[in-house]
Design a protein around this motif. Structure first.
Motif, mmCIF file in Angstrom:
data_model
loop_
_atom_site.group_PDB
_atom_site.id
_atom_site.type_symbol
_atom_site.label_atom_id
_atom_site.label_comp_id
_atom_site.label_asym_id
_atom_site.label_seq_id
_atom_site.Cartn_x
_atom_site.Cartn_y
_atom_site.Cartn_z
ATOM 1 N N GLN A 13 -4.872 65.484 -33.391
ATOM 2 C CA GLN A 13 -3.427 65.546 -33.615
ATOM 3 C C GLN A 13 -2.734 66.134 -32.394
ATOM 4 O O GLN A 13 -1.670 65.661 -31.984
ATOM 5 C CB GLN A 13 -3.084 66.371 -34.860
ATOM 6 C CG GLN A 13 -1.587 66.448 -35.128
ATOM 7 C CD GLN A 13 -0.970 65.090 -35.404
ATOM 8 O OE1 GLN A 13 -1.452 64.348 -36.255
ATOM 9 N NE2 GLN A 13 0.091 64.739 -34.689
ATOM 10 N N LYS A 14 -3.347 67.134 -31.783
ATOM 11 C CA LYS A 14 -2.778 67.728 -30.570
ATOM 12 C C LYS A 14 -2.726 66.695 -29.452
ATOM 13 O O LYS A 14 -1.754 66.622 -28.701
ATOM 14 C CB LYS A 14 -3.592 68.940 -30.139
ATOM 15 C CG LYS A 14 -3.007 69.666 -28.952
ATOM 16 C CD LYS A 14 -3.798 70.900 -28.604
ATOM 17 C CE LYS A 14 -3.176 71.559 -27.380
ATOM 18 N NZ LYS A 14 -3.920 72.707 -26.933
ATOM 19 N N GLN A 15 -3.769 65.869 -29.336
ATOM 20 C CA GLN A 15 -3.783 64.822 -28.318
ATOM 21 C C GLN A 15 -2.667 63.805 -28.566
ATOM 22 O O GLN A 15 -1.989 63.367 -27.628
ATOM 23 C CB GLN A 15 -5.148 64.130 -28.295
ATOM 24 C CG GLN A 15 -6.260 65.035 -27.805
ATOM 25 C CD GLN A 15 -7.645 64.427 -27.983
ATOM 26 O OE1 GLN A 15 -7.830 63.475 -28.735
ATOM 27 N NE2 GLN A 15 -8.614 64.991 -27.278
ATOM 28 N N ILE A 16 -2.468 63.437 -29.815
ATOM 29 C CA ILE A 16 -1.387 62.518 -30.165
ATOM 30 C C ILE A 16 -0.040 63.142 -29.820
ATOM 31 O O ILE A 16 0.843 62.473 -29.260
ATOM 32 C CB ILE A 16 -1.462 62.119 -31.657
ATOM 33 C CG1 ILE A 16 -2.673 61.228 -31.893
ATOM 34 C CG2 ILE A 16 -0.182 61.411 -32.102
ATOM 35 C CD1 ILE A 16 -2.995 60.993 -33.355
ATOM 36 N N ASP A 17 0.119 64.418 -30.134
ATOM 37 C CA ASP A 17 1.369 65.114 -29.817
ATOM 38 C C ASP A 17 1.634 65.107 -28.313
ATOM 39 O O ASP A 17 2.778 64.915 -27.873
ATOM 40 C CB ASP A 17 1.342 66.549 -30.335
ATOM 41 C CG ASP A 17 1.374 66.637 -31.849
ATOM 42 O OD1 ASP A 17 1.727 65.631 -32.512
ATOM 43 O OD2 ASP A 17 1.045 67.725 -32.377
ATOM 44 N N CYS A 18 0.587 65.297 -27.522
ATOM 45 C CA CYS A 18 0.743 65.266 -26.059
ATOM 46 C C CYS A 18 1.200 63.889 -25.594
ATOM 47 O O CYS A 18 2.091 63.777 -24.742
ATOM 48 C CB CYS A 18 -0.571 65.650 -25.372
ATOM 49 S SG CYS A 18 -0.988 67.392 -25.546
ATOM 50 N N LEU A 19 0.595 62.858 -26.132
ATOM 51 C CA LEU A 19 1.009 61.501 -25.772
ATOM 52 C C LEU A 19 2.440 61.220 -26.199
ATOM 53 O O LEU A 19 3.223 60.627 -25.442
ATOM 54 C CB LEU A 19 0.067 60.471 -26.393
ATOM 55 C CG LEU A 19 -1.286 60.318 -25.735
ATOM 56 C CD1 LEU A 19 -2.164 59.378 -26.555
ATOM 57 C CD2 LEU A 19 -1.157 59.814 -24.310
ATOM 58 N N ASP A 20 2.783 61.627 -27.418
ATOM 59 C CA ASP A 20 4.148 61.430 -27.902
ATOM 60 C C ASP A 20 5.158 62.126 -27.005
ATOM 61 O O ASP A 20 6.215 61.578 -26.696
ATOM 62 C CB ASP A 20 4.296 61.933 -29.337
ATOM 63 C CG ASP A 20 3.610 61.024 -30.349
ATOM 64 O OD1 ASP A 20 3.236 59.891 -29.988
ATOM 65 O OD2 ASP A 20 3.448 61.472 -31.504
ATOM 66 N N TYR A 21 4.837 63.326 -26.550
ATOM 67 C CA TYR A 21 5.735 64.070 -25.665
ATOM 68 C C TYR A 21 5.885 63.346 -24.329
ATOM 69 O O TYR A 21 6.990 63.222 -23.801
ATOM 70 C CB TYR A 21 5.224 65.499 -25.455
ATOM 71 C CG TYR A 21 6.087 66.291 -24.518
ATOM 72 C CD1 TYR A 21 7.345 66.740 -24.923
ATOM 73 C CD2 TYR A 21 5.673 66.568 -23.225
ATOM 74 C CE1 TYR A 21 8.162 67.455 -24.065
ATOM 75 C CE2 TYR A 21 6.479 67.283 -22.348
ATOM 76 C CZ TYR A 21 7.726 67.726 -22.773
ATOM 77 O OH TYR A 21 8.532 68.421 -21.916
#
Length: 79
Positions: free
Chosen positions: A58-66
């Motif tokens: 989820q943290k990786q997805i959040d980084c990509l989304d940002y």
């Protein structure tokens, strides 16, 4: 349901939950020995590992989304 088909269903459920063969073997052994608490501890430990993996992803997805957000913002600023 007989005990063999019940055991097969439990094994399939453990596989579906991502348990490796060591966990499955230990869990079935605990069940057969009546050590339900030990089996429950195995399941809880596996659940914690899955949850940690989920949070990491989820943290990786959040980084990509940002990053996508920042790129879109930069793109709009140039228009």
């Amino acid at each position: 349901m007989n005990s063999k088909s019940n055991e097969d269903a439990i094994i399939q459920n453990l596989k579906d939950a991502g348990c490796n063969q060591d966990i499955i073997t230990a869990f079935i052994k605990d069940l057969k020995e009546g050590s339900i608490d030990d089996g429950m501890r195995l399941l809880a430990a596996h659940r914690r590992l899955l949850l940690e993996e989920l949070h990491r992803e989820q943290k990786q997805i959040d980084c990509l989304d940002y990053l996508v957000y920042k790129m879109e913002k930069t793109k709009k600023a140039k228009i």
